[in-house]
Design a protein around this motif. Sequence first.
Motif, PDB file in Angstrom:
ATOM      1  N   SER A   1      -7.801  -5.189   7.815  1.00  0.00           N
ATOM      2  CA  SER A   1      -6.896  -4.250   7.146  1.00  0.00           C
ATOM      3  C   SER A   1      -7.714  -2.940   6.857  1.00  0.00           C
ATOM      4  CB  SER A   1      -6.700  -4.740   5.715  1.00  0.00           C
ATOM      5  OG  SER A   1      -7.818  -4.750   4.904  1.00  0.00           O
TER       6      SER A   1
ATOM      7  N   LYS B   1      -0.827   1.234  -0.384  1.00  0.00           N
ATOM      8  CA  LYS B   1      -0.727   1.275   1.214  1.00  0.00           C
ATOM      9  C   LYS B   1      -1.855   0.862   1.976  1.00  0.00           C
ATOM     10  CE  LYS B   1       2.010   3.674   4.524  1.00  0.00           C
ATOM     11  NZ  LYS B   1       2.753   5.161   4.756  1.00  0.00           N
TER      12      LYS B   1
ATOM     13  N   TYR C   1      -2.870  -0.729   6.122  1.00  0.00           N
ATOM     14  CA  TYR C   1      -2.324  -1.203   7.478  1.00  0.00           C
ATOM     15  C   TYR C   1      -3.154  -2.508   7.944  1.00  0.00           C
ATOM     16  CZ  TYR C   1      -0.525   3.686   7.634  1.00  0.00           C
ATOM     17  OH  TYR C   1       0.024   4.738   7.449  1.00  0.00           O
TER      18      TYR C   1
ATOM     19  N   SER D   1      -0.130  -1.899  14.461  1.00  0.00           N
ATOM     20  CA  SER D   1      -0.438  -2.290  12.970  1.00  0.00           C
ATOM     21  C   SER D   1       0.815  -2.906  12.360  1.00  0.00           C
ATOM     22  CB  SER D   1      -1.056  -1.025  12.206  1.00  0.00           C
ATOM     23  OG  SER D   1      -0.009   0.277  12.377  1.00  0.00           O
TER      24      SER D   1
ATOM     25  N   VAL E   1       2.522  -2.209   8.414  1.00  0.00           N
ATOM     26  CA  VAL E   1       2.106  -1.378   7.284  1.00  0.00           C
ATOM     27  C   VAL E   1       2.721  -2.236   6.020  1.00  0.00           C
ATOM     28  CG1 VAL E   1       2.741   0.784   6.125  1.00  0.00           C
ATOM     29  CG2 VAL E   1       2.661   0.734   8.432  1.00  0.00           C
TER      30      VAL E   1
END
Length: 343
Positions: free
Chosen positions: A177, A207, A209, A224, A226
């Motif tokens: 991540s 937030k 990825y 990725s 999200v």
Amino acid sequence: MIWGVLLCCLLTPAAGHQTRERLPFFHGHVFENSPSASKVNGLSIPMRRIDAQKWCPLSGMHFKLYGNDSDDFRAFAHHKRGNIMLKTSRVLDREARSEYLLRLGLCCQTCASESVVFEVASVKVDVLDTNDHEPTFRGADAVHITLDDTTALRSVVYRLEAVDADSGNNAELTYVSIPKNGSFYVVPKTGEVLLVDSILGLPSKVKFYVFARDHGWPPLTSRSVVVTVAPQRWATRAAEVAGSGRGGRSPRALIDPGTAVSLNVSEDASIGSVITSLSPTRFPSAAYELVYPESESSPVTVGRESGDITISRRLDRETEPFLELTVKIQDKRGVYYSSINPH
């Protein structure tokens, strides 16, 4: 009569076009995506093993392969070494076919007629994997999670899953991540998203990825996904439980003095985490005071000006499964009490 029968039995194998003896077995491999005319590695059939001279003179010897998709290979004799080898006739794809089971035929003068072919060996060719597929995630490219801000730590809030069409190490995946954050952790082997720190009082969304990377060489990385986590503050729901009908007005706990509310808090919640923030509806400004229990024995504190209920020491569900608080809220018009029952 007896000798005649014996003579027929001895002559049968030599007269036929196919030996009944068990054929010698050979095994080789070739990597997928290798260019056409690539040699099958590890496969070399000695002439002496198939006893070629038994069937036809060396000067008129030819070889032919049989079996499903045998046209993907061709056999040739390496005269200097006295061996028979195989080469590919086209570029192979392991995902389309991972192995071939073939039979090697020996022809005299020409292989145009099936009647002059003798099967002299069985051959297996494995098509080995190359890292030619990148991992892909199942589902959407974006994940939106609404999470109760009192969720217990180490809870699995989501699980991401990626797949890879390759095999072996090329299909083994690790999840990563970016950027790192203090609230959520993605387990590298499983793709599970864990809550690792309290999100009580978190003012905004989190937030990050998530990527999947395989163990092949060179390693390939997926696109990725999200992940957006929106904390759902207990304070908003508390107003609804209290029956005020103002759950959507404010992220603060708008309560009427004298109202008893309940709150579930994880024992893993870190010191300094804000459980909720009190804000009475009857007056715009107030002073707050923890009446019960006494501040020395209470695991939480109440901000005099802010009304924030904050954890001041570690919680232990086994020794103290619930705690009842009484908070005094005061303004110029009087004194009001509100009971809160954190579980």
